[in-house]
Write a protein that holds these residues in place. Structure first.
Motif, mmCIF file in Angstrom:
data_model
loop_
_atom_site.group_PDB
_atom_site.id
_atom_site.type_symbol
_atom_site.label_atom_id
_atom_site.label_comp_id
_atom_site.label_asym_id
_atom_site.label_seq_id
_atom_site.Cartn_x
_atom_site.Cartn_y
_atom_site.Cartn_z
ATOM 1 N N ALA A 150 64.982 48.477 29.620
ATOM 2 C CA ALA A 150 65.929 49.584 29.471
ATOM 3 C C ALA A 150 67.122 49.403 30.410
ATOM 4 O O ALA A 150 68.273 49.681 30.038
ATOM 5 N N ASP A 169 57.609 49.581 20.511
ATOM 6 C CA ASP A 169 57.839 50.490 19.393
ATOM 7 C C ASP A 169 57.048 50.119 18.137
ATOM 8 O O ASP A 169 57.104 50.847 17.147
ATOM 9 N N ASP A 185 66.452 47.330 23.665
ATOM 10 C CA ASP A 185 65.705 48.433 23.059
ATOM 11 C C ASP A 185 64.461 47.957 22.306
ATOM 12 O O ASP A 185 64.330 46.782 21.970
#
Length: 556
Positions: A420, A429, A425
């Motif tokens: 970060a 995820d 990014d």
């Protein structure tokens, strides 16, 4: 035949050897113990209560692949070997003047006569597990690492603050403690847009996860934590999965392992053998297509700070080592089973090309990266850029993210904060895809969903549940009410009532998707009854799929 010899790590020898006077057995034991504590022998350390000698090994057998990952072909690997009676005798003969006082019969004068301690005396000395004056050796590293205080260990030799011995295999330029903005920008551009640019990552999460794994060996001494299993799974051959895994191997040292599917004993032996190596990266490469990684041995390895391989039936302590390596695996469409999904960082590749090996590399960030990495100067370039990014993160206060991951939350928070900070990014995820790769969880999710559709919240005994799985005859045809979702044994048969009861008991209270299995004791039937509850709030179901005592360290 491969002839092997060892040489001391020390660059030179003192002009005069230390003198050690021995006598009777007891006197000899005391003298040798004192001499070892006073540092009479070079490159002797204590590790886990055992004296070890750090040496470079010549003529060591290695595969062609391992030779390709040695940064400098002229640099011999360093390893710490437990000191035995013969090796202690060798060290004393070469690095000390061990003598007895003996009276010359002709001159009546006392003389110092070189002597060798007895094997019994040597064994007695080495039997001690307490060496307060001998420097402790935590491990050997071949590349700079971050100390617990946030400074960079980059001076070759023993580091008192960490107990690590830094044995570089190539000359590394000094890394500035406070890199300039230009250096940081150049490093970030190189790692994200040059080095990794042409790998067919499925999503940003896959690229971010890989960078998080790449910096793990640098951060490990600073964080003092475990790192998860790194799985690089591709859709087809020639996707670049092996090369992607070998990038950290090239810069930190790589050991190739052989995956023994469904053979826990062989897997345990291979792990023990691998931990004798100083390589920081351990790789199971090219697992068979569709392999399910489900291993209690591997799960134990990943979640324990130490690895021990006990010699069952023996009085010996067996092998013990610190689990301080990065464990990776590659394969096509690899699946996960057991508890591996919550212990794995997933990196997916999909070239979306029928012939990815024939891609034109003219416009690549680094054409023919596999050949480029074989040059020592290029590996130094990769490592230097990673170290600059790490030091910039440290200077910013080493910010953490909110990511948690079972026993790997320290790594997840640090890696997430590092990424970060540098504007990368997507870290972690792809957890939904990770659960899809978990064969066991997928099977249980489908099973519980169909159970709830057929029986609602009706309480059933295992025998009744198994009976409901028997095909029904309708219209002259057998119909499976469960549509193939009922759990079966290894022979693809419906389990017995007893086996099904044990299977269900092992999943009571565990969420699979939005479904959870519940149970209670039915006094009238004197047996357990089971039913399925469904939560229509996915976030809550996801949170509840782990027992309360583990919820603080679970993947979210």
């Amino acid at each position: 035949m491969n002839n092997t010899s060892t040489t001391d790590v020390s660059a030179g020898q003192p002009a005069e050897k230390p003198a050690i006077q021995i006598g009777g057995e007891a006197e000899t034991i005391r003298a040798l113990t004192s001499a070892l504590g006073n540092g009479a022998l070079p490159d002797v350390y204590v590790c886990g209560g055992q004296l070890v000698h750090l040496s470079r090994v010549s003529g060591k057998a290695a595969s062609a692949a391992e030779h390709a990952h040695q940064i400098d072909a002229g640099a011999l690997p360093v390893q710490a070997d437990p000191i035995t009676s013969p090796s202690l005798a060798w060290l004393l003969a070469h690095h000390a003047f061990v003598f007895r006082r003996k009276k010359n019969k002709d001159t009546e004068q006392w003389e110092e006569v070189e002597a060798s301690p007895t094997k019994a005396a040597l064994s007695a000395v080495l039997s001690s597990r307490y060496w307060p004056d001998v420097r402790p050796l935590v491990g050997v590293v071949t590349s700079p690492v971050l100390r617990p205080d946030g400074t960079l260990l980059q001076t070759a030799g023993y580091d008192t603050g960490t107990g690590l011995y830094y044995a570089p295999t190539v000359a590394m330029p000094a890394i500035p403690a406070q890199p300039s903005k230009e250096e940081v920008s150049e490093a970030l551009e190189f790692v994200t847009s040059t080095l990794l640019r042409d790998f067919p990552f499925v999503a940003p999460a896959d690229k971010a996860n890989h960078i998080g794994l790449m910096i793990a060996p640098i951060l490990r001494p600073y964080l003092g934590c475990l790192t998860p299993f790194g799985l690089i799974s591709a859709t087809t051959q020639s996707s670049g999965k092996t090369l992607l895994a070998e990038i950290p191997g090239y810069i930190y040292g790589l050991k190739h392992l052989v995956w023994r599917n469904n053979d826990e004993n062989e897997l345990q032996k291979s792990i023990t053998s691998a931990l004798h190596s100083t390589a920081a990266v351990m790789l199971w490469d090219n697992l068979a297509e569709g392999t399910e990684v489900s291993s209690a041995v591997l799960a134990k390895l990943l979640t324990g700070p130490k690895w021990d391989d006990r010699n069952l039936g023996s009085n010996s302590a067996g092998f013990e080592a610190v689990n301080d390596r990065l464990w990776l695996a590659t394969g096509n469409n690899v699946r996960l089973g057991g508890d591996m999904a919550t212990r794995t960082a997933l990196v997916r590749l999909d070239p979306n090309d029928p012939h990815p090996d024939q891609r034109d590399q003219t416009g690549f960030g680094i054409p023919h990266l596999d050949q480029w990495l074989k040059k020592p100067a290029n590996r130094v370039t990769v490592l230097r850029h990673l170290l600059i990014l790490v030091m910039d993160w440290i200077n910013a206060g080493a910010p953490r993210s909110g990511h948690t991951m079972r026993q790997f939350s320290t790594w997840a928070g640090a890696a997430g904060g590092f990424l970060a900070h540098h504007g990368v990014d997507g870290f972690l995820d792809n957890l939904a895809e990770m659960r899809e790769a978990d064969d066991e969880n997928t099977a249980w999710t489908a099973f519980l969903a169909r159970w709830h559709e057929l029986h609602g919240d009706t309480e059933l005994r295992a025998r009744v549940l198994c009976h409901s799985a028997e095909p029904e005859l309708k219209g002259g045809q057998l119909v499976d009410r469960w549509d193939g979702t009922f759990l079966t044994d290894e022979r693809d048969r419906i389990p017995s009532s007893k086996s099904m009861g044990k299977l269900l008991t092992g999943h009571i209270g565990r969420w699979h998707g939005p479904h959870v299995l519940r149970s209670k004791h039915d006094k009238s039937a004197n047996s357990l009854v089971f039913w399925v509850e469904t939560n229509t709030e996915p976030d809550q179901a996801e949170h509840d799929q782990t027992p309360a005592d583990e919820q603080q360290t679970t993947l979210i």
